[in-house]
Design a protein around this motif. Structure first.
Motif, short mmCIF file in Angstrom:
data_model
loop_
_atom_site.label_atom_id
_atom_site.label_comp_id
_atom_site.label_asym_id
_atom_site.label_seq_id
_atom_site.Cartn_x
_atom_site.Cartn_y
_atom_site.Cartn_z
N ALA A 435 41.01 40.83 39.56
CA ALA A 435 41.64 42.08 40.58
C ALA A 435 41.12 41.95 42.17
CB ALA A 435 41.82 43.66 39.96
N CYS A 436 40.05 42.13 41.91
CA CYS A 436 39.12 42.47 43.15
C CYS A 436 39.33 41.53 43.76
CB CYS A 436 37.75 42.56 42.31
SG CYS A 436 36.88 43.19 41.93
N ASP A 437 39.42 39.93 43.68
CA ASP A 437 39.92 38.70 44.49
C ASP A 437 41.39 39.25 44.82
OD1 ASP A 437 37.24 37.42 44.88
OD2 ASP A 437 38.43 36.60 42.49
N ILE A 438 42.42 39.60 44.08
CA ILE A 438 43.53 39.86 45.03
C ILE A 438 43.49 41.20 45.94
CG2 ILE A 438 45.55 40.43 44.09
CD1 ILE A 438 45.60 39.01 41.56
N LEU A 439 43.04 42.19 45.21
CA LEU A 439 43.20 42.60 46.44
C LEU A 439 42.34 42.50 47.91
CD1 LEU A 439 41.46 46.26 44.05
CD2 LEU A 439 43.61 45.98 45.39
N SER A 446 49.36 41.99 47.85
CA SER A 446 48.61 42.60 45.85
C SER A 446 49.22 43.70 45.33
CB SER A 446 47.13 42.65 45.98
OG SER A 446 47.19 44.12 46.13
N LEU A 447 49.88 44.80 45.81
CA LEU A 447 50.93 45.80 45.69
C LEU A 447 52.03 46.02 44.33
CD1 LEU A 447 51.66 47.79 49.38
CD2 LEU A 447 49.63 48.37 47.50
N PRO A 448 52.28 44.87 44.13
CA PRO A 448 52.91 44.52 42.94
C PRO A 448 52.05 44.96 41.98
CG PRO A 448 54.32 43.23 45.18
CD PRO A 448 53.09 43.26 45.39
N LEU A 449 50.92 44.40 42.37
CA LEU A 449 50.04 44.12 41.27
C LEU A 449 49.01 45.54 40.28
CD1 LEU A 449 48.65 40.66 41.26
CD2 LEU A 449 50.89 41.51 39.96
N TYR A 477 33.92 47.49 43.32
CA TYR A 477 34.48 46.76 44.21
C TYR A 477 35.67 46.84 44.23
CZ TYR A 477 34.16 42.36 46.76
OH TYR A 477 34.04 41.58 48.25
N ALA A 478 36.57 47.01 43.06
CA ALA A 478 37.52 47.04 43.67
C ALA A 478 38.28 48.56 44.91
CB ALA A 478 38.90 47.22 42.07
N VAL A 479 37.71 49.36 44.40
CA VAL A 479 37.78 50.52 44.98
C VAL A 479 37.20 49.90 46.47
CG1 VAL A 479 37.17 53.04 45.86
CG2 VAL A 479 37.47 52.57 43.12
N ASN A 480 36.21 49.46 46.00
CA ASN A 480 35.55 49.02 47.45
C ASN A 480 36.34 47.99 48.93
OD1 ASN A 480 34.40 47.44 49.76
ND2 ASN A 480 32.32 47.45 49.05
N VAL A 481 37.27 47.10 48.30
CA VAL A 481 38.17 46.40 48.88
C VAL A 481 39.08 47.19 49.14
CG1 VAL A 481 36.93 44.16 48.70
CG2 VAL A 481 39.11 44.73 47.12
N ALA A 482 39.65 47.77 47.73
CA ALA A 482 40.91 48.58 48.14
C ALA A 482 41.28 49.50 49.36
CB ALA A 482 41.69 48.95 46.61
N ALA A 483 40.20 49.79 49.55
CA ALA A 483 40.42 51.17 50.63
C ALA A 483 41.27 50.54 51.83
CB ALA A 483 39.30 51.69 50.71
N LYS A 484 40.20 49.39 51.63
CA LYS A 484 41.41 48.74 53.69
C LYS A 484 42.40 48.74 53.91
CE LYS A 484 36.60 46.18 53.91
NZ LYS A 484 35.83 46.70 52.89
N VAL A 485 43.06 48.79 52.78
CA VAL A 485 44.79 49.15 52.20
C VAL A 485 45.12 50.69 52.86
CG1 VAL A 485 46.84 48.28 50.73
CG2 VAL A 485 44.03 47.00 50.67
#
Length: 644
Positions: A435-439, A446-449, A477-485
């Motif tokens: 999930a982190c890599d996809i984000l 990645s939004l549909p997932l 880490y998922a939050v770390n990278v998702a924050a940019k979306v």
């Protein structure tokens, strides 16, 4: 002073032991303290080198010089001209068998001096050092072998692309060591039967190989890894020959070969990945098509995918998957086509499924009482888990270099697997990492997932402080990278709250390494939120106060480097969120930056340069006002920075 006095003991063995004690002490000494005392020690050990005839005293004297040089680095330049000629005399004239260690230590010291003073000053002496190192063959059991390997490694790291001029003389000998062309006489095999193994090579030929041969191969491959990494595109002219020498080691599927050469093959796969990178960089530098990089990738994938079908040992499979992932990262953008991605994704997901089946059989067949077989099964389960992680890394690497080309159908397949894995405790971390890599790489795509994994991300952040730290690290880490979306803005306030609870908690105990790494990633994620989603921060959460209380980071070294780089960039931009009203946080920030300055494992060289710029740009009165936040060690570092 006590050690310094002991070095003059009339009994040579006592003097040598005093020097050995200084070496042990000096390796752990802060460089600001070493600079205070090094002058007297340098005078002493140089004197001993020039006057003592005792081999042990000379050896320890050289090691003392090496430790001082490695500690104070650039500051050692004032001693360089007096000590280098002495070392060159040693390597030229002390060539007897009993002097191998002395000669080896001299090579080690020369390389450390080069790293200390830089390539401009060291280059002429490097030429002489390398000429002497490889002037005659070194036996397998020669004490010089490891010294020469490490010294060559350091010299290459020091000279970087300027090291390319030495490769025509060095590479042929190194590549020869990757061949199984020396077969022992039958009498020698019988006398030392336990030291030989039978290996199938080439077109089915059987050879008897001494176990020391594998150590020699590992040493050569590690050198090649350094050469490729440091020389970069200048290694281009040697890439094809190196690949030809390497391929037989990678492609061999003989069971005995796999048993004896698993580690050799693992390093070889990393070298292959670096050759792909070298080929890409070299083509770019020369303004030519990157055909060689594509050819190397195709050959490597054909070989490694074949290994995945034939090899059974999970440890070897793990090394193969790691090599595949690194190869994709090395080839760069545009080299992987959409038509190829589907096959790669299917292969990796199939490998993970088969690994899970093997693990289920291991678990089912476990003996309830603990014995040696049970421990072996535990090891095999761990190796299978690592193999699955490395297969996921392959998917992440493909996403990294082909995010635009990555087909929607493959995104859907990955989403199905993530949902499947997140339902089990055993596979939750695997699902979170994918999930982190996809984000990270697909961002809005990645939004549909998100409905598949985002709820689990937040649930994992709320778990107990010691509950599955690996999963908590991945969730942070998922939050770390998702924050940019931008679409994460709706979830950001809750992310702030859950991360604030983690970061605001007590520091984990030193022995809880996994928990400490998860804490580092929570801090990094909170920083990311402050930069990417500042408006979403709830008014009752003082994010930067929580962050500053946990700086500097130390345990997740890769994430620590990124965080410290980000913090110093914010200081240079005069970010008021970080610095606070009227710069009230400046002292705490400077304390953290002074602490990490020069600590290369958690602070990159580029970040060091920016930290130096920060301190040199601050008025002295302001620094004096912040001095109450500094430890004695930090104060010495700051003083040194201001004098540069």
């Amino acid at each position: 002073p006590i050690l310094l006095k002991a070095m003059d003991d009339p009994v040579d063995r006592v003097a040598a032991m005093a020097m050995s004690a200084f070496v042990s002490f000096g390796e752990a000494l802060d460089n600001t303290l070493m600079q205070t005392y090094c002058h007297n020690f340098m005078e002493k050990v140089v004197s001993k080198l020039q006057t003592s005839q005792h081999r042990g005293v000379r050896e320890e004297s050289i090691t003392c010089v090496a430790v001082i040089a490695g500690n104070i680095r650039q500051e050692f330049s004032k001693y360089y001209d007096s000590i280098m000629p002495v070392l060159k005399q040693f390597v030229m004239h002390f060539t007897g068998e009993k002097e191998n260690r002395l000669r080896g230590k001299s090579f080690e010291c020369m390389s450390l001096l080069g790293v200390a003073v830089g390539k401009e000053k060291f280059l002429p002496d490097a030429r002489e050092a390398l000429s002497e190192m490889f002037s005659k063959p070194v036996e397998d059991d020669d004490l010089q072998r490891e010294y020469i390997k490490e010294a060559s490694d350091r010299i290459c790291q020091c000279l970087k692309q300027d090291f390319a001029q030495f490769l025509p003389g060095l590479l042929p000998g190194i590549l020869r060591t990757l061949q199984f062309d020396q077969v022992a006489e039958r009498g020698e095999q019988q006398d030392n039967a336990d030291m030989y193994c039978r290996i199938t090579v080439g077109e089915g030929a059987l050879v008897m190989v001494h176990s020391q041969k594998f150590e020699e191969m590992k040493t050569s491959l590690q050198l090649l890894l350094t050469f490729c990494h440091e020389v970069e595109g200048s290694f281009f002219d040697f890439a094809q020959a190196t690949a030809e020498a390497l391929l037989p080691l990678l492609a061999n599927t003989d069971e005995d070969f796999t048993t004896w050469c698993g580690e050799v093959r693992g390093i070889g796969l990393q070298v292959w990945a670096q050759l792909i990178k070298v080929a890409r960089q070299g083509a770019r530098d020369r303004g030519i098509s990157p055909d060689l990089a594509g050819q190397l990738l195709s050959t490597g994938l054909r070989t490694t995918f074949g290994l995945l079908d034939k090899i059974k040992e999970p440890e070897t499979l793990s090394a193969v998957a790691s090599g595949i992932a690194e190869s994709f990262r090395s080839v760069g953008q545009g080299a992987v086509q959409a038509s190829e991605i589907g096959q790669i994704v299917d292969k990796m997901l199939d490998c993970i499924d088969r690994s899970l089946v093997r693990t289920a059989k291991l678990t089912k067949g476990k003996v309830k009482h603990h014995d040696d077989d049970d421990y072996e099964e535990d090891d095999e389960e761990h190796e299978e888990e690592q193999f699955r992680r490395n297969c996921e890394e392959v998917l992440g690497a493909v996403l990294e270099v082909a995010s635009t080309e990555f087909p929607d159908a493959c995104i859907h397949k990955c989403g199905e697997k993530i949902g499947e894995w997140l339902k089990t405790t055993q596979n939750k971390v695997l699902g979170l990492y994918l999930a982190c890599d996809i984000l990270l790489h697909l961002k809005e795509r990645s939004l549909p997932l998100w409905p598949v994994f985002m709820e689990q991300v937040f649930a994992t952040l709320s778990a107990g402080p010691k509950e599955d730290p690996d999963a908590k690290l991945a969730a942070a880490y998922a939050v770390n990278v998702a924050a940019k979306v931008p679409a994460f803005s709706q979830a950001a306030p809750e992310a702030y709250r859950r991360l604030a609870k983690i970061v605001g908690g007590p520091r984990p105990k030193k022995r809880d390494i996994g928990v400490r790494k998860a804490m580092d990633n929570a801090v990094a994620a909170l920083i990311s939120l402050t930069q990417e989603q500042p408006a979403a921060c709830p008014p009752d959460i003082q994010a930067w106060n929580l962050i500053l209380a946990k700086l500097p980071l130390r345990d997740d070294e890769h994430e620590s480097q990124k965080v410290h780089a980000r913090v110093v960039d914010l200081v240079l931009k005069q970010d008021q969120g970080l610095l606070g009203a009227s710069n009230q946080n400046l002292g705490l920030v400077l304390s953290a930056l002074a602490e990490v300055y020069g600590a290369r494992n958690i602070c990159e060289e580029e970040t060091d340069e920016k930290i130096l710029k920060v301190f040199q740009s601050i008025p002295r009165e302001t620094l004096l006002g912040a001095a109450s936040n500094f430890t004695e060690k930090q104060q010495k570092k700051v003083e040194k920075m201001l004098l540069r």
